[in-house]
Design an enzyme around this catalytic site. Structure first.
Site, mmCIF file in Angstrom:
data_model
loop_
_atom_site.group_PDB
_atom_site.id
_atom_site.type_symbol
_atom_site.label_atom_id
_atom_site.label_comp_id
_atom_site.label_asym_id
_atom_site.label_seq_id
_atom_site.Cartn_x
_atom_site.Cartn_y
_atom_site.Cartn_z
ATOM 1 C CG ASN A 1 72.413 45.230 -8.626
ATOM 2 O OD1 ASN A 1 72.380 46.421 -8.287
ATOM 3 N ND2 ASN A 1 73.541 44.548 -8.741
ATOM 4 C CD1 TRP A 2 67.061 48.583 -11.244
ATOM 5 C CD2 TRP A 2 66.493 50.539 -10.307
ATOM 6 N NE1 TRP A 2 65.692 48.699 -11.305
ATOM 7 C CE2 TRP A 2 65.324 49.891 -10.731
ATOM 8 C CE3 TRP A 2 66.382 51.778 -9.680
ATOM 9 C CZ2 TRP A 2 64.053 50.443 -10.553
ATOM 10 C CZ3 TRP A 2 65.119 52.326 -9.496
ATOM 11 C CH2 TRP A 2 63.961 51.674 -9.931
ATOM 12 C CE LYS A 3 74.824 45.011 -12.121
ATOM 13 N NZ LYS A 3 75.704 44.207 -12.958
ATOM 14 C CG HIS B 1 77.158 42.865 -7.205
ATOM 15 N ND1 HIS B 1 77.985 43.293 -8.204
ATOM 16 C CD2 HIS B 1 76.068 42.315 -7.794
ATOM 17 C CE1 HIS B 1 77.397 43.010 -9.366
ATOM 18 N NE2 HIS B 1 76.240 42.418 -9.144
ATOM 19 C CD GLU C 1 78.770 45.172 -11.315
ATOM 20 O OE1 GLU C 1 77.985 45.964 -10.765
ATOM 21 O OE2 GLU C 1 78.422 44.380 -12.217
ATOM 22 C CD GLU D 1 74.736 38.371 -9.192
ATOM 23 O OE1 GLU D 1 73.806 38.673 -9.942
ATOM 24 O OE2 GLU D 1 75.433 39.199 -8.592
ATOM 25 N N GLY E 1 76.593 40.949 -17.106
ATOM 26 C CA GLY E 1 76.649 42.048 -18.068
ATOM 27 C C GLY E 1 77.315 41.675 -19.382
ATOM 28 N N GLY F 1 70.492 42.378 -13.376
ATOM 29 C CA GLY F 1 71.083 43.705 -13.515
ATOM 30 C C GLY F 1 70.440 44.440 -14.680
ATOM 31 N N GLY F 2 71.113 44.402 -15.841
ATOM 32 C CA GLY F 2 70.694 45.168 -17.021
ATOM 33 C C GLY F 2 69.206 45.067 -17.333
HETATM 34 P P1 PGA Z 1 73.372 41.430 -15.369
HETATM 35 O O1 PGA Z 1 73.885 41.713 -13.881
HETATM 36 O O2 PGA Z 1 71.974 40.884 -15.257
HETATM 37 O O3 PGA Z 1 73.428 42.755 -16.060
HETATM 38 O O4 PGA Z 1 74.308 40.417 -15.966
HETATM 39 C C1 PGA Z 1 73.562 40.836 -12.833
HETATM 40 C C2 PGA Z 1 74.143 41.351 -11.530
HETATM 41 O O5 PGA Z 1 75.253 41.905 -11.537
HETATM 42 O O6 PGA Z 1 73.510 41.233 -10.456
#
Ligand code: PGA
Length: 255
Positions: free
Chosen positions: A11-13, A98, A100, A170, A176, A237-238
């Site tokens: 997930n590149w956000k 998600h 966020e 999650e 993050g 994510g990251g």
């Molecule tokens: P993260 O994010 O690996 O940066 O903790 C995971 C996600 O939000 O899917």
């Protein structure tokens, strides 16, 4: 639909516009060979999706999805994207719920359930994300929060449609932050989710639904996470932003 496990989602956000997406794919394909014993799906920003597909070329083992959709098909909804538009641009999947989206953009359980319905209606596979906040964990509410989010998220789907989804657990406090849930903690919540899915679709079909873990997954902890019995894959994510780190992750868990 069934997916080879382990299942790796990147997930590149809000990172990697079209030119960065192309550079990423060019590096990644040299580091990750096609495997038939796993599934790899990228969630680039929607604006990078077509470039991602074009750069991946014949590598159709590298699948793509949307990070979010609006539930309407089309119309006067400035700034929004429908699931059908994502399919047209090469998406086979879409995230829904998600953390966020839930906590920065205030998507409610009802919104998420409509989004899941729209994703399925367009023939995409939803990846329904659930997870508790730190204060909910501290109050002992993990099971009730995850149950509520899961039941609401699946409420518009038929039994067959539930059989075709992917779930991502999650915990918000692990996203993050560099804090990963221990494989044992994550596994315990995955058991709760597995039991709920079993109630909806029967035990055998429930077992086939991939349940991913997400929250500070990296090359250094992927093996121990994948070793947990109920963890079928990860949503990253990251660490998915860097082609070499994400290739290490996607190459993990070999049998
Ligand atoms: P993260 O994010 O690996 O940066 O903790 C995971 C996600 O939000 O899917």
């Amino acid at each position: 639909m069934s997916f080879a496990k382990p299942f790796f989602g990147g997930n590149w956000k809000m990172n990697h516009g079209p030119s960065a997406a192309r550079r990423f794919v060019e590096e990644f394909v040299a580091l990750y060979e096609p495997h038939d014993d796993r599934t790899v799906v990228f969630f680039p920003p929607a604006i990078s999706l077509a470039e991602f597909r074009a750069a991946a070329g014949a590598r159709d083992d590298l699948q793509a999805g949307l990070q979010d959709v609006f539930w309407e098909v089309s119309g006067a909804y400035t700034g929004s994207i429908s699931a059908g538009m994502g399919r047209d641009a090469g998406a086979g999947f879409a995230l829904a719920g998600h953390s966020e989206r839930r906590h920065v953009f205030a998507d409610s359980d009802e919104d998420i359930s409509r989004k899941v319905g729209a994703i399925v209606a367009e023939g995409l596979t939803p990846v329904l994300c659930v997870g508790e906040k730190l204060e909910e964990r501290e109050r002992g509410e993990v099971e009730s929060v995850v149950t509520r989010q899961l039941e609401a998220g699946l409420s518009r789907l038929s039994r067959e449609q539930v059989e075709g989804i992917v779930i991502a657990y999650e915990p918000v406090w692990a996203i993050g932050t560099g804090r990963t849930a221990s494989p044992e903690d994550a596994d315990r919540v995955h058991e709760v989710i597995r039991a709920l899915l079993g109630e909806q679709v029967g035990e055998t079909s429930g077992r086939a639904i991939p349940i991913l873990y997400g929250g500070s997954v990296k090359a250094g902890n992927i093996e121990e996470l994948l070793a947990a019995p109920e963890i079928d894959g990860v949503l990253v994510g990251g660490a998915s932003l860097d082609p070499s780190e994400f290739a290490l992750i996607c190459n993990a868990g070999g049998r």
